[in-house]
Design a protein around this motif. Structure first.
Motif, PDB file in Angstrom:
ATOM      1  N   ALA A  95       0.831  -1.204   0.000  1.00 17.67           N
ATOM      2  CA  ALA A  95       0.000   0.000   0.000  1.00 17.67           C
ATOM      3  C   ALA A  95       0.865   1.254   0.000  1.00 17.67           C
ATOM      4  O   ALA A  95       1.873   1.320   0.704  1.00 17.67           O
ATOM      5  N   VAL A  96       0.478   2.215  -0.819  1.00 16.93           N
ATOM      6  CA  VAL A  96       1.126   3.527  -0.879  1.00 16.93           C
ATOM      7  C   VAL A  96       0.055   4.576  -1.135  1.00 16.93           C
ATOM      8  O   VAL A  96      -1.014   4.264  -1.645  1.00 16.93           O
ATOM      9  N   ARG A  97       0.352   5.830  -0.794  1.00 15.80           N
ATOM     10  CA  ARG A  97      -0.623   6.903  -1.028  1.00 15.80           C
ATOM     11  C   ARG A  97      -0.036   8.092  -1.776  1.00 15.80           C
ATOM     12  O   ARG A  97      -0.738   9.034  -2.089  1.00 15.80           O
ATOM     13  N   SER A  98       1.289   8.053  -2.045  1.00 10.36           N
ATOM     14  CA  SER A  98       1.936   9.198  -2.681  1.00 10.36           C
ATOM     15  C   SER A  98       3.227   8.755  -3.362  1.00 10.36           C
ATOM     16  O   SER A  98       3.703   7.638  -3.143  1.00 10.36           O
ATOM     17  N   ARG A  99       3.794   9.664  -4.142  1.00  8.54           N
ATOM     18  CA  ARG A  99       5.085   9.404  -4.781  1.00  8.54           C
ATOM     19  C   ARG A  99       6.159   9.154  -3.719  1.00  8.54           C
ATOM     20  O   ARG A  99       7.018   8.286  -3.874  1.00  8.54           O
ATOM     21  N   ALA A 100       6.086   9.912  -2.626  1.00  5.69           N
ATOM     22  CA  ALA A 100       7.051   9.728  -1.534  1.00  5.69           C
ATOM     23  C   ALA A 100       6.937   8.326  -0.937  1.00  5.69           C
ATOM     24  O   ALA A 100       7.952   7.696  -0.613  1.00  5.69           O
ATOM     25  N   ASN A 152      14.107  -3.287 -11.575  1.00  5.40           N
ATOM     26  CA  ASN A 152      13.004  -3.236 -10.618  1.00  5.40           C
ATOM     27  C   ASN A 152      11.953  -2.316 -11.240  1.00  5.40           C
ATOM     28  O   ASN A 152      11.962  -1.103 -11.008  1.00  5.40           O
ATOM     29  N   THR A 153      11.087  -2.876 -12.073  1.00  2.00           N
ATOM     30  CA  THR A 153      10.063  -2.071 -12.741  1.00  2.00           C
ATOM     31  C   THR A 153       8.837  -1.988 -11.843  1.00  2.00           C
ATOM     32  O   THR A 153       8.535  -2.926 -11.106  1.00  2.00           O
ATOM     33  N   TRP A 154       8.138  -0.877 -11.907  1.00  2.00           N
ATOM     34  CA  TRP A 154       7.033  -0.685 -10.976  1.00  2.00           C
ATOM     35  C   TRP A 154       5.957   0.227 -11.563  1.00  2.00           C
ATOM     36  O   TRP A 154       6.191   0.939 -12.533  1.00  2.00           O
ATOM     37  N   ALA A 155       4.787   0.186 -10.930  1.00  2.00           N
ATOM     38  CA  ALA A 155       3.702   1.105 -11.281  1.00  2.00           C
ATOM     39  C   ALA A 155       2.740   1.198 -10.112  1.00  2.00           C
ATOM     40  O   ALA A 155       2.646   0.293  -9.279  1.00  2.00           O
ATOM     41  N   VAL A 156       2.027   2.329 -10.090  1.00  2.00           N
ATOM     42  CA  VAL A 156       0.988   2.557  -9.084  1.00  2.00           C
ATOM     43  C   VAL A 156      -0.058   3.489  -9.690  1.00  2.00           C
ATOM     44  O   VAL A 156       0.265   4.386 -10.470  1.00  2.00           O
ATOM     45  N   LEU A 157      -1.301   3.249  -9.344  1.00  2.00           N
ATOM     46  CA  LEU A 157      -2.404   4.132  -9.697  1.00  2.00           C
ATOM     47  C   LEU A 157      -2.935   4.697  -8.385  1.00  2.00           C
ATOM     48  O   LEU A 157      -3.504   3.959  -7.573  1.00  2.00           O
ATOM     49  N   LEU A 158      -2.680   5.982  -8.162  1.00  2.00           N
ATOM     50  CA  LEU A 158      -3.123   6.602  -6.906  1.00  2.00           C
ATOM     51  C   LEU A 158      -4.625   6.876  -6.953  1.00  2.00           C
ATOM     52  O   LEU A 158      -5.214   7.021  -8.032  1.00  2.00           O
ATOM     53  N   ALA A 159      -5.237   6.954  -5.782  1.00  2.00           N
ATOM     54  CA  ALA A 159      -6.685   7.130  -5.682  1.00  2.00           C
ATOM     55  C   ALA A 159      -7.169   8.401  -6.379  1.00  2.00           C
ATOM     56  O   ALA A 159      -8.300   8.452  -6.867  1.00  2.00           O
ATOM     57  N   ASP A 160      -6.306   9.432  -6.461  1.00  2.00           N
ATOM     58  CA  ASP A 160      -6.714  10.673  -7.123  1.00  2.00           C
ATOM     59  C   ASP A 160      -6.607  10.579  -8.652  1.00  2.00           C
ATOM     60  O   ASP A 160      -6.818  11.557  -9.365  1.00  2.00           O
ATOM     61  N   GLY A 161      -6.249   9.387  -9.166  1.00  3.28           N
ATOM     62  CA  GLY A 161      -6.150   9.191 -10.610  1.00  3.28           C
ATOM     63  C   GLY A 161      -4.752   9.362 -11.174  1.00  3.28           C
ATOM     64  O   GLY A 161      -4.521   9.096 -12.348  1.00  3.28           O
ATOM     65  N   THR A 162      -3.800   9.774 -10.341  1.00  5.96           N
ATOM     66  CA  THR A 162      -2.425   9.931 -10.798  1.00  5.96           C
ATOM     67  C   THR A 162      -1.816   8.559 -11.068  1.00  5.96           C
ATOM     68  O   THR A 162      -1.887   7.669 -10.221  1.00  5.96           O
ATOM     69  N   ALA A 163      -1.242   8.406 -12.236  1.00  8.72           N
ATOM     70  CA  ALA A 163      -0.577   7.159 -12.609  1.00  8.72           C
ATOM     71  C   ALA A 163       0.933   7.399 -12.619  1.00  8.72           C
ATOM     72  O   ALA A 163       1.406   8.340 -13.244  1.00  8.72           O
ATOM     73  N   LEU A 164       1.672   6.553 -11.922  1.00  6.51           N
ATOM     74  CA  LEU A 164       3.120   6.649 -11.860  1.00  6.51           C
ATOM     75  C   LEU A 164       3.712   5.306 -12.251  1.00  6.51           C
ATOM     76  O   LEU A 164       3.140   4.264 -11.943  1.00  6.51           O
ATOM     77  N   ASP A 172      -3.755   2.962  -5.036  1.00  6.44           N
ATOM     78  CA  ASP A 172      -2.952   3.144  -3.826  1.00  6.44           C
ATOM     79  C   ASP A 172      -2.199   1.869  -3.445  1.00  6.44           C
ATOM     80  O   ASP A 172      -2.091   1.510  -2.271  1.00  6.44           O
ATOM     81  N   HIS A 173      -1.669   1.189  -4.478  1.00 10.47           N
ATOM     82  CA  HIS A 173      -0.937  -0.062  -4.257  1.00 10.47           C
ATOM     83  C   HIS A 173       0.156  -0.154  -5.321  1.00 10.47           C
ATOM     84  O   HIS A 173      -0.157  -0.205  -6.510  1.00 10.47           O
ATOM     85  N   VAL A 174       1.407  -0.159  -4.904  1.00  7.07           N
ATOM     86  CA  VAL A 174       2.513  -0.268  -5.855  1.00  7.07           C
ATOM     87  C   VAL A 174       2.836  -1.743  -6.088  1.00  7.07           C
ATOM     88  O   VAL A 174       2.771  -2.547  -5.154  1.00  7.07           O
ATOM     89  N   ILE A 175       3.135  -2.072  -7.328  1.00  2.73           N
ATOM     90  CA  ILE A 175       3.606  -3.415  -7.673  1.00  2.73           C
ATOM     91  C   ILE A 175       4.955  -3.266  -8.362  1.00  2.73           C
ATOM     92  O   ILE A 175       5.110  -2.456  -9.279  1.00  2.73           O
ATOM     93  N   VAL A 176       5.926  -4.054  -7.904  1.00  6.22           N
ATOM     94  CA  VAL A 176       7.278  -4.040  -8.444  1.00  6.22           C
ATOM     95  C   VAL A 176       7.598  -5.432  -8.991  1.00  6.22           C
ATOM     96  O   VAL A 176       7.475  -6.424  -8.267  1.00  6.22           O
ATOM     97  N   VAL A 177       7.971  -5.487 -10.268  1.00  9.10           N
ATOM     98  CA  VAL A 177       8.430  -6.743 -10.862  1.00  9.10           C
ATOM     99  C   VAL A 177       9.944  -6.634 -11.011  1.00  9.10           C
ATOM    100  O   VAL A 177      10.449  -5.715 -11.646  1.00  9.10           O
ATOM    101  N   THR A 178      10.643  -7.570 -10.390  1.00 12.09           N
ATOM    102  CA  THR A 178      12.107  -7.574 -10.377  1.00 12.09           C
ATOM    103  C   THR A 178      12.609  -8.658 -11.320  1.00 12.09           C
ATOM    104  O   THR A 178      12.098  -9.768 -11.321  1.00 12.09           O
ATOM    105  N   ARG A 179      13.634  -8.298 -12.109  1.00 11.06           N
ATOM    106  CA  ARG A 179      14.260  -9.270 -13.009  1.00 11.06           C
ATOM    107  C   ARG A 179      15.765  -9.288 -12.777  1.00 11.06           C
ATOM    108  O   ARG A 179      16.406  -8.246 -12.710  1.00 11.06           O
ATOM    109  N   TRP A 180      16.279 -10.498 -12.663  1.00 11.59           N
ATOM    110  CA  TRP A 180      17.719 -10.724 -12.656  1.00 11.59           C
ATOM    111  C   TRP A 180      18.049 -11.312 -14.014  1.00 11.59           C
ATOM    112  O   TRP A 180      17.618 -12.422 -14.350  1.00 11.59           O
TER     113      TRP A 180
END
Length: 118
Positions: A21-26, A47-59, A83-91
């Motif tokens: 769970a996350v709520r901001s870029r920080a 370490n690729t990642w993405a999150v869709l914040l509740a206010d509609g901001t996509a990072l 409000d949930h970040v997912i990180v896919v890690t590749r070696w």
């Protein structure tokens, strides 16, 4: 923080997926910093990642795996998970995977969704 390690192995490359769970870029930056405290993740090729914040901001962040962050973001949008970040890690294992790398990212995110629902 939820982690699934060893989700996929293909031609020497291996993948893991993490999220929380996350709520901001920080919060995202703090999550990534905490993940990389584990030296194995800090040394990962991507370490690729993405999150869709509740206010509609996509990072998103590709971390050198061009397009992978967008794959994760689209899956978050379809799942309706904000409000949930997912990180896919590749070696990287020494052999290029071509388009299979995007399928592996999708499979990791699906595994995360399934584990989260269980």
């Amino acid at each position: 923080m939820r982690q699934l390690r060893g989700v996929i192995s293909d031609r020497g490359s291996s993948y893991a997926v993490s999220g929380g769970a996350v709520r901001s870029r920080a919060d995202v930056e703090a999550f990534l910093k905490e993940l990389k405290r584990d030296k194995k993740f800090a040394r990962a090729t991507h370490n690729t990642w993405a999150v869709l914040l509740a206010d509609g901001t996509a990072l998103k962040g590709d971390d050198g795996e061009s397009g992978a962050g967008m794959v994760i973001l689209r899956m978050l949008e379809r799942e309706g998970l904000s409000d949930h970040v997912i990180v896919v890690t590749r070696w990287y294992g020494g052999k290029k995977l071509g388009g299979d790398r995007f399928r592996h990212v999708q499979d990791c995110v699906r595994a995360y969704f399934e584990d989260r629902a269980a």
